[in-house]
Design a protein around this motif. Structure first.
Motif, PDB file in Angstrom:
ATOM      1  N   VAL A 121       2.589 -50.173 -85.292  1.00  0.00           N
ATOM      2  CA  VAL A 121       3.042 -50.397 -83.924  1.00  0.00           C
ATOM      3  C   VAL A 121       2.148 -49.556 -83.012  1.00  0.00           C
ATOM      4  O   VAL A 121       2.415 -48.375 -82.795  1.00  0.00           O
ATOM      5  N   PRO A 122       1.074 -50.150 -82.497  1.00  0.00           N
ATOM      6  CA  PRO A 122       0.170 -49.374 -81.644  1.00  0.00           C
ATOM      7  C   PRO A 122       0.884 -48.816 -80.420  1.00  0.00           C
ATOM      8  O   PRO A 122       1.769 -49.461 -79.855  1.00  0.00           O
ATOM      9  N   VAL A 123       0.480 -47.626 -80.047  1.00  0.00           N
ATOM     10  CA  VAL A 123       0.998 -47.032 -78.817  1.00  0.00           C
ATOM     11  C   VAL A 123       0.351 -47.759 -77.648  1.00  0.00           C
ATOM     12  O   VAL A 123      -0.870 -47.922 -77.607  1.00  0.00           O
ATOM     13  N   VAL A 124       1.166 -48.211 -76.723  1.00  0.00           N
ATOM     14  CA  VAL A 124       0.673 -48.912 -75.545  1.00  0.00           C
ATOM     15  C   VAL A 124       0.768 -47.961 -74.358  1.00  0.00           C
ATOM     16  O   VAL A 124       1.836 -47.443 -74.049  1.00  0.00           O
ATOM     17  N   THR A 125      -0.361 -47.736 -73.726  1.00  0.00           N
ATOM     18  CA  THR A 125      -0.440 -46.893 -72.535  1.00  0.00           C
ATOM     19  C   THR A 125      -1.021 -47.736 -71.422  1.00  0.00           C
ATOM     20  O   THR A 125      -2.219 -48.027 -71.430  1.00  0.00           O
ATOM     21  N   VAL A 126      -0.179 -48.145 -70.475  1.00  0.00           N
ATOM     22  CA  VAL A 126      -0.631 -49.081 -69.453  1.00  0.00           C
ATOM     23  C   VAL A 126      -1.412 -48.390 -68.349  1.00  0.00           C
ATOM     24  O   VAL A 126      -1.171 -47.229 -68.028  1.00  0.00           O
ATOM     25  N   ASP A 127      -2.365 -49.120 -67.795  1.00  0.00           N
ATOM     26  CA  ASP A 127      -3.097 -48.706 -66.592  1.00  0.00           C
ATOM     27  C   ASP A 127      -2.229 -49.145 -65.415  1.00  0.00           C
ATOM     28  O   ASP A 127      -2.141 -50.332 -65.114  1.00  0.00           O
ATOM     29  N   GLU A 128      -1.574 -48.198 -64.759  1.00  0.00           N
ATOM     30  CA  GLU A 128      -0.590 -48.524 -63.731  1.00  0.00           C
ATOM     31  C   GLU A 128      -1.176 -49.261 -62.528  1.00  0.00           C
ATOM     32  O   GLU A 128      -0.441 -49.906 -61.788  1.00  0.00           O
ATOM     33  N   ALA A 129      -2.488 -49.201 -62.331  1.00  0.00           N
ATOM     34  CA  ALA A 129      -3.104 -49.964 -61.248  1.00  0.00           C
ATOM     35  C   ALA A 129      -3.132 -51.457 -61.582  1.00  0.00           C
ATOM     36  O   ALA A 129      -3.168 -52.301 -60.685  1.00  0.00           O
ATOM     37  N   GLU A 130      -3.104 -51.774 -62.868  1.00  0.00           N
ATOM     38  CA  GLU A 130      -3.196 -53.161 -63.319  1.00  0.00           C
ATOM     39  C   GLU A 130      -1.890 -53.704 -63.882  1.00  0.00           C
ATOM     40  O   GLU A 130      -1.570 -54.869 -63.714  1.00  0.00           O
ATOM     41  N   VAL A 131      -1.163 -52.832 -64.580  1.00  0.00           N
ATOM     42  CA  VAL A 131      -0.024 -53.259 -65.400  1.00  0.00           C
ATOM     43  C   VAL A 131       1.206 -52.427 -65.059  1.00  0.00           C
ATOM     44  O   VAL A 131       1.151 -51.198 -65.019  1.00  0.00           O
ATOM     45  N   ASP A 132       2.310 -53.116 -64.842  1.00  0.00           N
ATOM     46  CA  ASP A 132       3.575 -52.465 -64.529  1.00  0.00           C
ATOM     47  C   ASP A 132       4.380 -52.128 -65.789  1.00  0.00           C
ATOM     48  O   ASP A 132       5.084 -51.138 -65.845  1.00  0.00           O
ATOM     49  N   ASP A 133       4.265 -52.979 -66.818  1.00  0.00           N
ATOM     50  CA  ASP A 133       5.063 -52.814 -68.031  1.00  0.00           C
ATOM     51  C   ASP A 133       4.385 -53.593 -69.158  1.00  0.00           C
ATOM     52  O   ASP A 133       3.537 -54.448 -68.907  1.00  0.00           O
ATOM     53  N   ALA A 134       4.771 -53.290 -70.373  1.00  0.00           N
ATOM     54  CA  ALA A 134       4.294 -54.024 -71.546  1.00  0.00           C
ATOM     55  C   ALA A 134       5.461 -54.178 -72.503  1.00  0.00           C
ATOM     56  O   ALA A 134       6.372 -53.345 -72.526  1.00  0.00           O
ATOM     57  N   ALA A 135       5.431 -55.256 -73.276  1.00  0.00           N
ATOM     58  CA  ALA A 135       6.522 -55.513 -74.214  1.00  0.00           C
ATOM     59  C   ALA A 135       6.008 -56.252 -75.437  1.00  0.00           C
ATOM     60  O   ALA A 135       5.165 -57.146 -75.318  1.00  0.00           O
ATOM     61  N   TRP A 136       6.518 -55.861 -76.602  1.00  0.00           N
ATOM     62  CA  TRP A 136       6.279 -56.598 -77.846  1.00  0.00           C
ATOM     63  C   TRP A 136       7.397 -57.625 -77.934  1.00  0.00           C
ATOM     64  O   TRP A 136       8.570 -57.267 -77.936  1.00  0.00           O
TER      65      TRP A 136
END
Length: 173
Positions: A121-136
């Protein structure tokens, strides 16, 4: 991403014309294309990674999509997919792990869609300028978001065209 972006101008077959175009400049040449890429990251349990566009995005804010973006001038499709995935989610993959599923033609862009299998389960670290949230999510969740109008509008046609091949290519190995 900040700063000025330059894109290669492509013909309808995806071949560079030798011209570059500055993003946001009016007057995109008729009958020409730029390259965009997206990656479906799939875990061993079959979950796929979706990202939600930042609220500050001028187009489709807070809509879900597969991580991706524009290839920069001089950048190969695979390199662009690798870079966009890393920039938006922090997920690192090797270029040769990216499997091209297909190309989708839009009015002024060609989308190369990739799939990549990841371990654990890779750690997801979003770029807040581009991405608000991420979900599997599961493929059923992707379909539900699409049906509910929660995917960014371009993904409607993209998934109708590439979805079956993408889904079969995204089977965990």
């Amino acid at each position: 991403m900040t700063g000025v972006e330059w894109w290669d101008v492509l013909d309808e077959a995806g071949k560079p014309t030798g011209e570059a175009f500055r993003r946001g400049t009016p007057g995109w040449p008729a009958g020409r294309f730029h390259l965009i890429v997206a990656t479906c990251v799939v875990r061993a349990d079959g979950s796929v990674l979706l990202t939600r566009r930042a609220v500050t995005k001028s187009e489709f804010p807070l809509a879900w999509e597969f991580p991706g973006g524009s290839a920069l001038a001089g950048e190969s499709s695979r390199r662009a997919a690798q870079r966009e995935l890393r920039e938006e989610t922090g997920v690192e993959v090797a270029e040769d792990e990216l499997e091209l599923v297909g190309r989708f033609r839009e009015q002024s862009a060609l989308l190369d869609m990739y799939v990549v299998a990841v371990q654990g389960v890779p750690v997801v670290t979003v770029d807040e300028a581009e991405v608000d949230d991420a979900a599997w999510v599961t493929w059923d969740d992707v379909g539900a978001r699409l049906g509910a109008g929660r995917m960014a509008e371009p993904w409607v046609d993209r998934l109708h065209a590439l979805g079956p091949g993408l889904r079969s290519a995204a089977v965990p190995r």
